[in-house]
Design a protein around this motif. Structure first.
Motif, mmCIF file in Angstrom:
data_model
loop_
_atom_site.group_PDB
_atom_site.id
_atom_site.type_symbol
_atom_site.label_atom_id
_atom_site.label_comp_id
_atom_site.label_asym_id
_atom_site.label_seq_id
_atom_site.Cartn_x
_atom_site.Cartn_y
_atom_site.Cartn_z
ATOM 1 N N MET A 1 43.942 22.909 -30.455
ATOM 2 C CA MET A 1 44.888 22.806 -29.333
ATOM 3 C C MET A 1 44.113 22.902 -28.023
ATOM 4 S SD MET A 1 48.094 22.187 -29.772
ATOM 5 C CE MET A 1 48.244 22.693 -31.481
ATOM 6 N N ARG A 2 44.555 22.187 -27.018
ATOM 7 C CA ARG A 2 43.900 22.244 -25.710
ATOM 8 C C ARG A 2 44.627 23.250 -24.816
ATOM 9 N NH1 ARG A 2 44.611 16.402 -23.747
ATOM 10 N NH2 ARG A 2 46.562 16.742 -24.864
ATOM 11 N N TYR A 3 43.876 24.168 -24.253
ATOM 12 C CA TYR A 3 44.476 25.194 -23.406
ATOM 13 C C TYR A 3 44.197 24.912 -21.933
ATOM 14 C CZ TYR A 3 44.797 27.474 -27.890
ATOM 15 O OH TYR A 3 45.085 27.743 -29.189
ATOM 16 N N ALA A 4 44.962 25.576 -21.084
ATOM 17 C CA ALA A 4 44.713 25.452 -19.643
ATOM 18 C C ALA A 4 43.359 26.065 -19.303
ATOM 19 C CB ALA A 4 45.836 26.132 -18.862
ATOM 20 N N ASP A 5 42.760 25.590 -18.239
ATOM 21 C CA ASP A 5 41.423 26.069 -17.846
ATOM 22 C C ASP A 5 41.397 27.580 -17.642
ATOM 23 O OD1 ASP A 5 40.715 23.432 -17.849
ATOM 24 O OD2 ASP A 5 40.936 23.191 -15.678
ATOM 25 N N ARG A 6 42.514 28.126 -17.130
ATOM 26 C CA ARG A 6 42.531 29.558 -16.803
ATOM 27 C C ARG A 6 42.307 30.426 -18.038
ATOM 28 N NH1 ARG A 6 47.807 27.788 -16.594
ATOM 29 N NH2 ARG A 6 47.637 27.220 -14.408
ATOM 30 N N VAL A 7 42.624 29.888 -19.219
ATOM 31 C CA VAL A 7 42.479 30.680 -20.433
ATOM 32 C C VAL A 7 41.012 31.002 -20.689
ATOM 33 C CG1 VAL A 7 42.896 30.715 -22.916
ATOM 34 C CG2 VAL A 7 44.618 29.760 -21.373
ATOM 35 N N GLY A 8 40.148 30.033 -20.430
ATOM 36 C CA GLY A 8 38.717 30.265 -20.578
ATOM 37 C C GLY A 8 38.225 31.380 -19.650
ATOM 38 N N TRP A 9 38.700 31.367 -18.434
ATOM 39 C CA TRP A 9 38.311 32.400 -17.459
ATOM 40 C C TRP A 9 38.676 33.787 -17.965
ATOM 41 C CZ3 TRP A 9 37.727 31.818 -11.708
ATOM 42 C CH2 TRP A 9 37.308 30.523 -11.365
ATOM 43 N N LEU A 10 39.859 33.878 -18.553
ATOM 44 C CA LEU A 10 40.316 35.175 -19.028
ATOM 45 C C LEU A 10 39.513 35.633 -20.232
ATOM 46 C CD1 LEU A 10 44.148 34.802 -18.675
ATOM 47 C CD2 LEU A 10 42.750 36.613 -17.675
ATOM 48 N N GLU A 11 39.289 34.695 -21.154
ATOM 49 C CA GLU A 11 38.632 35.081 -22.399
ATOM 50 C C GLU A 11 37.214 35.567 -22.178
ATOM 51 O OE1 GLU A 11 39.207 31.683 -24.840
ATOM 52 O OE2 GLU A 11 40.966 32.559 -25.784
#
Lengths: 395, 395
Positions: A1-11
């Motif tokens: 699944m493709r997530y919003a860019d902000r998810v990477g920042w959080l992870e």
């Protein structure tokens, strides 16, 4: 699944939160920032719950307006004036689902991707997490024992210019350091900020937890421009499980918070708001807060005495005058993360200070919570930490 | 003050929400989508509140884990299996602060600025508002009485390509139209979507509100790929004031929801979750839901009979088999907004259909809520609307 860019920042950063979880039931944990659950007034709360159903019936179980239950907002509006000299209109005070929601909505309201948000150094992890989700660059401003340093702030504002969209501060018995801003710095800071079109987000979670019982004027008290947003919560002065908090802001800003709050969860729990209002009407919360502060003052004393006895002299701290935390500092070449690994094996946990730096991370500090622990466990845990420090510092 | 760009996007449309507020106490309002508060089981809820404090004490007032109270999640996991044949692991089901929070977090999880989110035509206003905040382009896909039209969906996906990041559907007794997707379309839709790496957000708020008592399989039942996210809520089958809802998703997706939930509000109200769990343990919610459905079936009958008697023949509707709403359609050249202005002056309110279109707005429809009104008021309000329609249609 493709997530919003902000998810990477959080992870990227979410591992830091794992430190809060390094705990099992038989551990001595100085990690969490929890209030002491023995202080919750169970019988009073039960009576409130009964009265709410009796008095308000279905209304307590229906949808609430997005701004929150008017009865509770009226009480809090009066209380903000009586306790802190802060005068708000009713439509300048809304109820939020914990102060965390106020932080989250503030990011949503003010922060575009690539904007800069300024913080004290160090700062509160929950705010850092909430604002990181909006893909801001989080910048720490040098902070001394009186508050954010104004010369450093000026330089920071000059460096980042128009990209700066918000400044977040936690001026009372700060999480994690336990420091409070001086009255003078509060006034000077707000005077200085009046020269900038930047909202000041004041997180007042610990404002009433001073051991002396004296209250300082909030930053918002010194706001002449209409740029301060005040976030208060019942989590630390009553109990966190209702998830009832409040947010105050000038009308123009508040109108926009309401649009976001409606999109975020329609409204906070109706019944929790009615219960909170009923408790406030029928009980003396100030007396309750005084009792809590007495408990915390004692526990702080116990921890400070143990630290004085057990920690090596090279480890320093300033004894706080309120709040839930002691902030201790090892020599600069030492790493609190390494100490935690060793402490975990001995059944003691805390949070390394690095977790609390939005930028400019320092590794040699640690946050020790004293509010939530029996005296004997505090003494035992601090003794174990002291022994481990002695070994580690000698390496 | 400078706000984030998303605020402008929200404000452009926030006037639409004002329609929900065109109400005073002496108005006959078919506007809101509220459940009928007379159905709330007050005595059972009061007993639950007492038992929760008795049994769980401080734990019910403390912070809860971000995923929610395990006792409640276990009950809901079993119920999802028993009622809908949906098998989730415990860590694939979390508690949210109303289903609105599930919608908001879904935007946060999947949607970057400029992405496309697909909707039924029309769709639920709360979802539109939540997703608009993430600065997505919201696109309506043609929808017939069985659900989204697959050929149209294919064309839409082809047109927007990789920009499409989510599809939101409300397949049971939809808000606003009252329509339910056929079983066949549900299966075909999920088969079709399996060809795309796009999450399907299934809002099942009305799934148990069928007047016949029969349940359809959710879309999620037909999900073989692991792309469905199921959102359920107690707001319509129990009461909205606890703000307790749940969200189910495959583990990989859920891990990321949890990071966002932690940033949004740490956790939902602990005490509300304990109260909900206790109610479910000690009461038969299925019997309660049956009673509610009986009330709504009756009220739907009353409104439908009044419409048949009072509305001009040119105004059409399909009588729903569940849910809270009747969707009526005037001739295409007529504007329900104009009708609302006139109706407001006569003390009757409803929501014009235009509010519910993410794109491709139609102006000649209206949503009429029947769940929340006494029989005599429904008859009186529909009679007034019928007279106004007759005048308006003759102009």
């Amino acid at each position: 699944m493709r997530y919003a860019d902000r998810v990477g920042w959080l992870e990227d950063r979410s591992l830091l939160n794992a430190f809060e979880l390094v705990e099992t039931d038989d551990m001595i944990s100085f990690s969490a920032g929890f209030p002491s659950s023995e202080t919750y007034p169970l019988d009073d709360i039960r009576r409130s719950m009964d009265r709410v159903i009796e008095t308000h019936g279905e209304a307590a179980l229906s949808y609430c307006s997005t701004s929150g239950y008017t009865g509770l907002r009226e009480i809090m509006r009066r209380r903000m004036k009586d306790k802190f000299g802060l005068e708000y209109d009713l439509d300048e005070l809304i109820i939020t689902s914990g102060s965390q929601q106020g932080l989250d909505m503030s990011g949503m309201l003010f922060v575009n991707q690539g904007d800069v948000v300024l913080f004290e150094s160090p700062s509160y992890l929950g705010a850092v997490n909430a604002l990181r989700a909006y893909q801001a660059d989080l910048i720490s401003v040098p902070t001394d024992r009186e508050g954010i340093e104004l010369e450093a702030l000026e330089a920071t504002l000059k460096k980042w210019g128009d990209r700066v969209k918000m400044i977040y501060v936690n001026p009372d018995f700060q999480n994690p350091t336990g420091r409070s801003w001086s009255d003078r710095r509060r006034a000077d800071f707000m005077d200085f900020m009046a020269g900038y079109d930047i909202p000041v987000l004041e997180d007042a979670a610990y404002g009433e937890l001073g051991f002396s019982g004296n209250l300082q004027r909030p930053l918002s008290y010194y706001d002449k421009k209409g740029q301060a947003v005040y976030i208060g919560t019942f989590s630390k002065i009553f109990c966190p499980g209702l998830r009832v908090a409040w947010l105050c802001a000038p009308r123009e800003i508040m109108d926009r918070y309401l649009v976001l709050k409606n999109a975020a969860d329609l409204s906070s729990s109706t019944i929790a708001q009615f219960q909170m209002a009923d408790y406030l009407e029928h009980n003396d919360i100030d007396a309750h807060i005084k009792d809590i502060c007495e408990v915390y003052r004692h526990r702080c004393d116990v921890m400070a005495e143990a630290i004085d006895r057990e920690f090596p002299k090279e480890v320093t701290y300033v004894k706080p005058k309120g709040g839930l935390f002691i902030w201790a500092e090892m020599p600069e070449d030492k790493d609190a993360g390494e100490l935690l690994m060793r402490a975990g094996r001995e059944g003691v946990a805390f949070i390394p200070g690095a977790s609390f730096y939005p930028s400019g991370i320092k590794n040699n500090e640690m946050r020790l919570n004293f509010s939530n622990m029996k005296d004997e466990d505090t003494r035992k845990g601090i003794k174990i930490l002291g022994q481990l420090m002695r070994e580690y510092l000698n390496e």
